[in-house]
Design an enzyme around this catalytic site. Sequence first.
Site, PDB file in Angstrom:
ATOM      1  N   LYS A   1       0.866  -1.172   0.000  1.00  0.00           N
ATOM      2  CA  LYS A   1       0.000   0.000   0.000  1.00  0.00           C
ATOM      3  C   LYS A   1       0.902   1.221   0.000  1.00  0.00           C
ATOM      4  O   LYS A   1       1.972   1.234   0.648  1.00  0.00           O
ATOM      5  CB  LYS A   1      -0.924  -0.013   1.218  1.00  0.00           C
ATOM      6  CG  LYS A   1      -1.977  -1.128   1.163  1.00  0.00           C
ATOM      7  CD  LYS A   1      -2.986  -0.908   0.045  1.00  0.00           C
ATOM      8  CE  LYS A   1      -4.147  -1.884   0.151  1.00  0.00           C
ATOM      9  NZ  LYS A   1      -5.113  -1.742  -0.962  1.00  0.00           N
TER      10      LYS A   1
ATOM     11  N   LYS B   1     -12.284  -7.757  -9.265  1.00  0.00           N
ATOM     12  CA  LYS B   1     -12.910  -8.092  -7.976  1.00  0.00           C
ATOM     13  C   LYS B   1     -14.382  -8.359  -8.233  1.00  0.00           C
ATOM     14  O   LYS B   1     -15.098  -7.450  -8.651  1.00  0.00           O
ATOM     15  CB  LYS B   1     -12.792  -6.920  -6.993  1.00  0.00           C
ATOM     16  CG  LYS B   1     -11.398  -6.672  -6.459  1.00  0.00           C
ATOM     17  CD  LYS B   1     -11.387  -5.534  -5.466  1.00  0.00           C
ATOM     18  CE  LYS B   1      -9.968  -5.286  -4.979  1.00  0.00           C
ATOM     19  NZ  LYS B   1      -9.841  -4.046  -4.205  1.00  0.00           N
TER      20      LYS B   1
HETATM   21 MG    MG Z   1      -6.516  -1.899  -4.894  1.00  0.00          MG
END
Ligand code: MG
Length: 351
Positions: free
Chosen positions: A164, A263
């Site tokens: 991240k 996703k």
């Molecule tokens: Mg992502």
Amino acid sequence: MSRIDAIELNRVCMPLISPFRTAYGSDDAIESVLVKMTSADCCGWGEASPLKAPTYSPEFAAGVFLVMREFLAPVLVGQDIASGENLQKRLAAFKGNYFAKGGLDMAWWDLQARRRGQPLWKFLGGCNPVVDVGADFGVLDSIDTLLEHVHAAAKAGFKRVKLKYAPGWALEMVAAVRKAFPNTVFHIDCNSAYTLDDLPMFRELDGYELAMIEQPLAHDDLIDHAKLQAAIRTPICLDESISSLDKARKAIALKACRWINLKPARAGGLTNALKIHDLCAEAGIGCWVGGMLESGLGAGHCLALATLPNIKYPSDIFPTSRFYQKDLALGFDPDPQQLARLTIERAVLSA
Ligand code: MG
């Protein structure tokens, strides 16, 4: 035929072992809506996992629960639904709300696979029963801690590492990881924290041989991503921006990315994820499967999707023990006691 006799909705709150920090904030628990769809003596499960607050996308768990209960589930209950396409058509009058539609769509696919006595991955047309997965690290307290985690992940055999990336946890962090691990495949996920004003930073990132930069710009943008992709060498991967098949088509047409993070939860379910997968395959755009820190139920859907042929990069699928003391799922069904303990809101709609 598969008449939908009942739909049960459970909004759950699942405490994380440690907070997951990203560019949009810090989550110490994950909220999901678990969907049970029943037809005669068979049932299937789906999971809508948009997070507790609308920080990843405009959707959030309490809102998803409400939209499902008030609008989406009522148009499905009592109906014969012959295909995922048919399910999506029935929901099409309701704009957006992709996570909410996705939870119902996934439950429908799971129900159909179980009725046929087939594993979900085979029913979806998967071809690779062994799936490559990567490790994923949020913003941590120090770079030294991160380096220890990356070392452990490489040792454990993860095929790549995702980091991240956020203001305050940025170039210095990437430089340290690349220096310590010169040959490790890794990429960063910006979770839409930047704008085109940050072009000099992205040009600098070109020097670190990242596999890709995930969602650098706004959560719903395509045009600025196309401009950024034309200006840097590192491939861009879109995640948040690909909320529908239409957005995927436009992203490809605009050359806004070279990868798509697929996703099922974000894209409105497996019906749309399969179409996005096929569209990307035709366009020569590789996919991999991302997650939303779902319970084992949602992770099972992600795993099934990751067996498809155009999944070309290790996916974000982890043992849920990485995030949860005790997972809500037992295999592909919820543990009834855990479900009862973690449910904060429940509704049953029946024909
Ligand atoms: Mg992502």
